[in-house]
Design an enzyme around this catalytic site. Structure first.
Site, short mmCIF file in Angstrom:
data_model
loop_
_atom_site.label_atom_id
_atom_site.label_comp_id
_atom_site.label_asym_id
_atom_site.label_seq_id
_atom_site.Cartn_x
_atom_site.Cartn_y
_atom_site.Cartn_z
N GLU A 56 -26.66 23.26 -37.39
CA GLU A 56 -27.78 22.69 -38.12
C GLU A 56 -27.50 21.19 -38.25
O GLU A 56 -26.41 20.79 -38.67
CB GLU A 56 -27.89 23.32 -39.52
N ARG A 58 -14.43 32.74 -40.05
CA ARG A 58 -14.47 31.27 -40.08
C ARG A 58 -13.06 30.74 -40.10
O ARG A 58 -12.16 31.36 -40.66
CB ARG A 58 -15.09 30.78 -41.39
N LYS A 114 -20.11 21.90 -45.20
CA LYS A 114 -20.84 20.65 -44.95
C LYS A 114 -21.41 20.08 -46.24
O LYS A 114 -21.50 18.87 -46.39
CB LYS A 114 -21.96 20.89 -43.94
P1 ATP Z 1 -22.26 25.03 -43.74
O1 ATP Z 1 -22.63 26.37 -44.30
O2 ATP Z 1 -21.10 24.38 -44.41
O3 ATP Z 1 -23.43 24.09 -43.59
P2 ATP Z 1 -22.59 26.20 -41.24
O4 ATP Z 1 -21.74 27.30 -40.76
O5 ATP Z 1 -23.91 26.60 -41.77
O6 ATP Z 1 -21.77 25.34 -42.26
P3 ATP Z 1 -23.75 25.29 -38.85
O7 ATP Z 1 -24.14 23.94 -38.42
O8 ATP Z 1 -24.83 26.28 -39.10
O9 ATP Z 1 -22.83 25.13 -40.11
O10 ATP Z 1 -22.70 25.92 -37.83
C1 ATP Z 1 -22.93 26.01 -36.44
C2 ATP Z 1 -22.07 27.09 -35.86
O11 ATP Z 1 -20.69 26.84 -36.15
C3 ATP Z 1 -22.41 28.43 -36.50
O12 ATP Z 1 -22.47 29.40 -35.47
C4 ATP Z 1 -21.28 28.68 -37.44
O13 ATP Z 1 -21.04 30.04 -37.59
C5 ATP Z 1 -20.11 27.96 -36.77
N1 ATP Z 1 -19.15 27.53 -37.78
C6 ATP Z 1 -19.39 26.74 -38.84
N2 ATP Z 1 -18.29 26.60 -39.59
C7 ATP Z 1 -17.31 27.31 -38.98
C8 ATP Z 1 -15.94 27.56 -39.27
N3 ATP Z 1 -15.34 27.05 -40.34
N4 ATP Z 1 -15.24 28.34 -38.41
C9 ATP Z 1 -15.83 28.86 -37.32
N5 ATP Z 1 -17.11 28.66 -36.99
C10 ATP Z 1 -17.86 27.91 -37.81
MG MG Z 2 -25.59 27.32 -40.98
#
Ligand code: ATP
Ligand code: MG
Length: 554
Positions: A31, A257, A267
């Site tokens: 995102e 994760r 984030k």
């Molecule tokens: P946040 O909830 O902090 O905004 P997010 O997971 O929603 O983080 P995205 O931009 O949606 O952030 O993540 C893009 C991809 O990266 C998704 O498929 C997510 O599952 C993966 N991802 C994000 N954080 C991690 C992590 N700490 N370890 C492994 N994969 C991750």
């Molecule tokens: Mg997300």
């Protein structure tokens, strides 16, 4: 081919069963509401890595369904970081928002089939009627609106007739489902806000849970790999695919994760650090973001290596920082040229060395890789060494400089301390020595034992540098563990220490942003973008585990 894991094994066996004649298709779906961090690197290595190794395809898809938190700045930064890490999307750069028309049609299809309805409860009422893990929810009073009324209201939502929050479109599934995600989840909400990709075209936006399965299906994604918090969402993911006409049938598989000690990966919290100026920006070298790690001196290879080492499982993954640090040390030990830098200098005067004489000593750029060549370092009567390499009342085992003791200046000469000059408050300001003219290159002419070997720079030829020492960002391994403590209060006050008086060898004067060195005995350092010709700035990437000064003299 990367190390295997349970997801790769699933892909492999499905390919062996010829289940995917079109090849394997994955996607990395950030995102654009922040910069990518090392947790995203794990996801990229998995998604792009599977596509690479199984001759498939991976999409870079911006999951942009929340116009209020997303921006083109983030889109640009994400693209840059994906490429930097070594992945290429070719012609597969997409946005969830590219599919807004199809998503709208999918929603209309659900309405027509009595599987979605316009609900006019407030957000708070929807929440309170959802029930709990132990109690079923209640049906919305609007649940039995006719198809015609729903179609009309949904169309008018799209046309902008209604204010934010007045209506939503909800799936019509089961308010008593044990899985809360199936209790008539919201599909669309009204947001009168321009969107970073579609501008003013829409004032209703689809929810993530509805958008994701359909975007996957429209891209013929075979394996939709996501983190474990989406496990409970899988039932709804499958419901959408079962109830909308779709061109393909992706499968969601979850993995855990990545969490790293002494930092955070959310984030939302990273954004707070940036917005509240607790760090210098998204690329502050203390941040776990890819841009921060890059500025700190991490290489793409070291991060990919890290992701390979930690693996992919469904178990909770809290990794020690040392695992990441070892990856960059191993990489830079092989690739970083060596150089001399004195971080906290003290002046050494060699009284028996001729005034105005300058010698050039040859120094290897890498101890084990002659192919990296040599450079010369100038030597003259006045030098700088590290303050901590001198001690006035030294214990017997202090193998550095002390009154009456002899040390080796690496590549140059043996010197012996004859006198110490202090200021009125007792600080050592000048150390006087004599050198042994027969010890050129640092070898004792008579084979006498000289244990200590110091790095040094010429006082006359060295260059002033700013050196930024970085340490862990938080004082607690898990800064979010204690909900009573604000994570901002756990920032390590020593996480950045700036040394403005450092002296580096002349070859470093023109170090370019991103150049990485091992400063002998001190650590790995990377030239910062703040460097200017003649006044370099270096960030410490990692300290050395052991210093050759003790381990292997000379
Ligand atoms: P946040 O909830 O902090 O905004 P997010 O997971 O929603 O983080 P995205 O931009 O949606 O952030 O993540 C893009 C991809 O990266 C998704 O498929 C997510 O599952 C993966 N991802 C994000 N954080 C991690 C992590 N700490 N370890 C492994 N994969 C991750
Ligand atoms: Mg997300």
């Amino acid at each position: 081919m990367s190390a295997t894991n349970f997801i790769r094994q699933i892909v492999e066996s499905e390919l062996a069963d010829k289940r995917h004649p079109g090849g394997v298709v994955t996607r990395f779906p950030p995102e654009p509401n922040g910069y990518l961090h090392i947790g995203h690197a794990k996801s990229m290595c998995l998604n792009f890595g599977i596509a690479q190794d199984f001759k498939g395809k991976c999409y870079l898809r911006f999951d942009d369904t929340n116009p209020d938190r997303e921006s083109p700045e983030y889109v640009a930064a994400i693209k840059h970081d994906v490429r930097w890490l070594g992945f290429e999307w070719e012609n597969r750069l997409t946005h969830a928002s590219d599919y807004f028309d199809q998503l709208y049609q999918a929603a209309v299809e659900l309405v027509r089939n009595g599987k979605a309805f316009v609900c006019s409860l407030s957000a708070a009422d929807i929440r309170s009627s959802r029930g709990t893990l132990t109690q079923p929810g209640h049906d919305s009073p609007f649940r039995d609106r006719s198809v015609a009324e729903n179609l009309d209201l949904f169309e008018r939502m799209r046309c902008g007739e209604f204010a934010d929050g007045t209506h939503v479109l909800r799936a019509r599934i089961d308010m008593a489902s044990p899985n809360i995600n199936l209790r008539d989840p919201t599909l669309y909400r009204i947001r009168h806000l321009p969107h970073q990709n579609t501008g003013e075209r829409w004032c209703i936006y689809p929810m993530y849970g509805f958008t994701h399965p359909l975007s996957d299906a429209l891209e013929s994604v075979t394996h939709s790999l996501c983190t474990l918090e989406f496990e409970d969402q899988r039932a709804f993911y499958d419901w959408v695919l079962d109830n909308v006409t779709v061109p393909s049938r992706p499968r969601q598989i979850e993995f855990s994760r990545l969490a790293l000690d002494y930092t955070i990966m959310s984030k939302r919290l990273l954004t707070a650090l940036v917005e509240e100026k607790r760090v210098a920006g998204w690329d502050d070298p203390r941040m776990p973001t890819l841009s921060g790690l890059r500025r700190r001196g991490y290489t793409p290879a070291s991060i990919r290596d890290f992701c390979a080492r930690i693996g992919v499982t469904r178990n909770e993954q809290q990794i020690e920082m040392s695992v990441l640090e070892n990856c960059i040390r191993e990489d830079l030990d092989r690739t970083a040229p060596r150089a001399f830098a004195v971080l906290r200098p003290v002046r050494v005067v060699i009284d028996n060395y001729p005034n105005n004489q300058v010698e050039e000593f040859e120094a290897a750029n890498h101890p084990n890789d002659p192919g990296m060549g040599v450079r010369t370092v100038p030597f003259c009567r006045e030098l700088f060494i590290e303050q901590q390499d001198f001690m006035e009342d030294a214990p017997r085992k202090f193998f550095r400089l002390a009154p009456g003791r002899e040390v080796r200046l690496r590549y140059a000469y043996l010197i012996k301390c004859t006198e110490v000059i202090k200021d009125h408050s007792g600080n050592v300001i000048e150390i006087h020595c004599d050198y042994d003219p027969a010890s050129a290159g640092g070898k004792a002419p008579d084979g006498r034992k000289v244990k200590g070997t110091l790095h040094w720079v010429s006082a006359e030829h060295s260059v002033n540098a700013e050196i930024r020492l970085y340490d862990q960002l938080f004082v607690e391994p898990n800064p979010r563990a204690d909900s009573d403590t604000d994570f901002m209060d756990l920032i390590n006050p020593e996480s950045q220490v700036i040394l403005t008086g450092a002296k580096v060898e002349p070859s470093l004067a023109r170090a370019q942003c991103g150049d990485t060195f091992q400063f002998e005995r001190t650590g790995y350092f990377c030239a910062d973008p703040d460097s200017a010709p003649g006044s370099p700035v270096f960030n410490r990437t990692v300290p050395l585990r052991d210093s050759w000064g003790r381990k292997n003299p000379a």
